[in-house]
Design an enzyme around this catalytic site. Structure first.
Site, PDB file in Angstrom:
ATOM      1  N   LYS A   1       0.827  -1.195   0.000  1.00  0.00           N
ATOM      2  CA  LYS A   1       0.000   0.000   0.000  1.00  0.00           C
ATOM      3  C   LYS A   1       0.870   1.256   0.000  1.00  0.00           C
ATOM      4  O   LYS A   1       2.037   1.221   0.399  1.00  0.00           O
ATOM      5  CB  LYS A   1      -0.877   0.036   1.258  1.00  0.00           C
ATOM      6  CG  LYS A   1      -1.934  -1.037   1.345  1.00  0.00           C
ATOM      7  CD  LYS A   1      -2.661  -0.930   2.685  1.00  0.00           C
ATOM      8  CE  LYS A   1      -3.759  -1.974   2.816  1.00  0.00           C
ATOM      9  NZ  LYS A   1      -4.877  -1.736   1.892  1.00  0.00           N
TER      10      LYS A   1
ATOM     11  N   ARG B   1     -10.364 -11.391   1.745  1.00  0.00           N
ATOM     12  CA  ARG B   1     -11.239 -12.418   1.172  1.00  0.00           C
ATOM     13  C   ARG B   1     -10.611 -13.804   1.250  1.00  0.00           C
ATOM     14  O   ARG B   1     -11.317 -14.807   1.267  1.00  0.00           O
ATOM     15  CB  ARG B   1     -11.602 -12.036  -0.264  1.00  0.00           C
ATOM     16  CG  ARG B   1     -10.462 -11.996  -1.234  1.00  0.00           C
ATOM     17  CD  ARG B   1     -10.785 -11.201  -2.497  1.00  0.00           C
ATOM     18  NE  ARG B   1     -10.939  -9.782  -2.189  1.00  0.00           N
ATOM     19  CZ  ARG B   1     -11.290  -8.857  -3.086  1.00  0.00           C
ATOM     20  NH1 ARG B   1     -11.524  -9.208  -4.341  1.00  0.00           N
ATOM     21  NH2 ARG B   1     -11.403  -7.599  -2.737  1.00  0.00           N
TER      22      ARG B   1
END
Length: 500
Positions: free
Chosen positions: A274, A348
């Site tokens: 990130k 996920r």
């Protein structure tokens, strides 16, 4: 009593209040009006009060009443034929109590209806006050100027304090507030102090103390059990992953509910790292896990006639020589093989394993919550969670959120999004590479659907925005973790218990 809180309404146009002012005292303030010789609203207006929702104005009483301070909190325009909505009362109570941090005892005298809406209003005022008093003590070694302690005690004035319903609502508000504040504490804890093993220990310890059945799977048990998604995400960290299972089973459960919460204790994005700006907020990437674990503690106290089991996968997503990579193929708990295209879509992966385990164990309803995608914030902002899943369950989540003041909005799971996740080398790709970040929130929901059993009613709550408040304190939200969506999950358990 150190302070009394009353409500004030704004008056629009050329109208005037009883003393010619531009404010109208709300029901509940009658007991102190006489002490100010009819000048209370005029004085508050001189101090800048407008009656805007959650606006707080303090007034020294100088001995006119027992309490040394009166706090007037805005409730907006006077509603027609009814008390203000519960969420207005909840935010007002939170703002008032927050402004009184350091006070000993605070009495709330806000307008409560005397009809069937009274329980919801009373619960809202009680929750707002208790949550508004929350403070995270932090890590400072010296007291800071202007930093005050939480309120010592809160009392709520009700028309009939001996009413059994009132007592039950206030008791429930206390249970809910304890769960929310614990989740906030976990979210606000520095990530170096709450890595997966420590977080698992904290949740397991709290669960055992509450009388829940507790199971903790360490890295060896995860490997033996085939939890490839959880293990893959945890590969890059020296702190190994965990899966915590908490179970509440009444003697004669009406139905079975599974709760699943994402527990990424810190998210660098892994190899798909990130940007540095704002990465410190990624300590909140376990807000879903915190909410689910705290919800279970509240359930242990409330004791619904519903069997509820929580599955809380925990991992730290770090970039290192051992981290999982784009291009890897991971075998999940249910045997599906996933092609990894972006290691920053790690939530996920751990949730897929947990959802598969929940469905293996058996459940009629499955509710999963996670700070899953930045796309949720882009689409719905910082206060509204996105909801995906079976149509009826999504509508029930939305309705439950409306009842407790946590906004939820149903979103679709389009077939074209799923088609773009077909992989050339595995059963499914982790993201839709062709769409890039288009429909980002929907891609997360579509992926998770792959792991839900066909006969299970389910909903995925993406709380990336509302789970963490980075702005100034407002209403009953302090800066940091909010505890969303604990109150919605508890309202859903009530709904399922009553209606199946």
């Amino acid at each position: 009593m150190d302070a009394i809180v009353i409500g004030v309404h704004s008056i629009n146009g050329d109208e005037a209040g009883a003393d010619g002012g531009t404010l109208l005292l709300a029901t509940g303030a009658e007991s102190i009006v006489a002490a100010f010789d009819g000048q209370l609203t005029g004085t508050l207006a001189l101090l800048g009060a407008t009656g805007a929702p959650s606006e707080v104005t303090k007034l020294a009483t100088l001995g006119t009443i027992t309490a040394p301070v009166v706090v007037a909190v805005g409730l907006g325009p006077e509603p027609t034929g009814a008390a203000p909505p519960p969420e207005t009362l909840r935010r007002a109570a939170g703002a008032a109590v927050r402004a009184l941090a350091g006070a000993g005892t605070v009495a709330l005298s806000l307008p409560l209806p005397d009809d069937e809406d009274a329980p919801a209003a009373l619960r809202a005022v009680s929750e707002g006050a208790l949550l508004g008093a929350y403070r995270f003590t932090g890590y400072k070694t010296k007291p800071q100027p202007g930093r005050r302690a939480p309120v010592g005690a809160v009392s709520v004035h009700v028309p009939d304090a001996a009413d059994a319903t009132a007592e039950a609502e206030i008791t429930r508000a206390g249970v809910v507030a304890r769960a929310v504040t614990l989740a906030r504490d976990w979210v606000n804890t520095a990530p170096n102090e709450l890595r997966p093993p420590q977080f698992a220990d904290a949740v397991a310890s709290a669960g055992r103390e509450a009388g829940l059945q507790v199971e903790v799977l360490d890295e060896d048990a995860l490997r033996d059990g085939g939890y490839g998604g959880i293990l893959a995400v945890g590969l890059g960290s020296e702190a190994p992953p965990r899966l915590v299972r908490l179970a509440y089973t009444p003697s004669a459960p009406r139905t079975r509910v599974a709760l699943v919460g994402k527990g990424i204790t810190f998210d660098t994005g892994g190899v798909s790292i990130k940007p540095a700006q704002g990465m410190w907020e990624m300590k909140s990437d376990m807000a879903g896990a915190a909410a689910v674990a705290a919800t279970m503690l509240a359930i242990a106290e409330l004791k619904p006639d519903v069997a509820v089991t929580a599955y809380v996968p925990m991992a730290e997503n770090m970039a290192s020589g051992s981290a999982y990579r784009p291009g890897d193929v991971v075998t999940m708990r249910d045997g599906k093989r996933v092609e990894v295209l972006n290691t920053d879509a790690e939530g996920r992966m751990i949730l897929g394993d947990a959802i598969a385990r929940a469905c293996e164990d058996g459940c009629d309803y499955l509710l999963e919550t996670s700070t899953l995608t930045g796309g949720q914030v882009v689409a719905l902002g910082k206060r509204v969670a996105g909801v995906m899943g079976t149509r009826e369950m999504c509508e029930r989540v939305k309705a439950a959120g409306e009842r407790v003041g946590e906004a939820m909005w149903p979103m679709p799971l389009p077939d074209d999004v799923r088609k773009g996740m077909d992989s050339d080398v595995a059963d499914i790709s982790q993201i839709n590479a062709g769409m890039d970040r288009a429909g980002h929130m929907l891609q997360g929901g579509v992926f998770l659907r792959e792991f839900v059993a066909d006969d299970v009613a389910w909903a995925h709550l993406d709380i990336a925005g509302p789970s963490y408040h980075s702005g100034e304190p407002t209403g009953y939200w302090s800066k940091g973790g909010t505890g969303v969506p604990i109150r919605t999950l508890l309202a859903l358990i009530d709904d399922i218990e009553s209606n199946g």
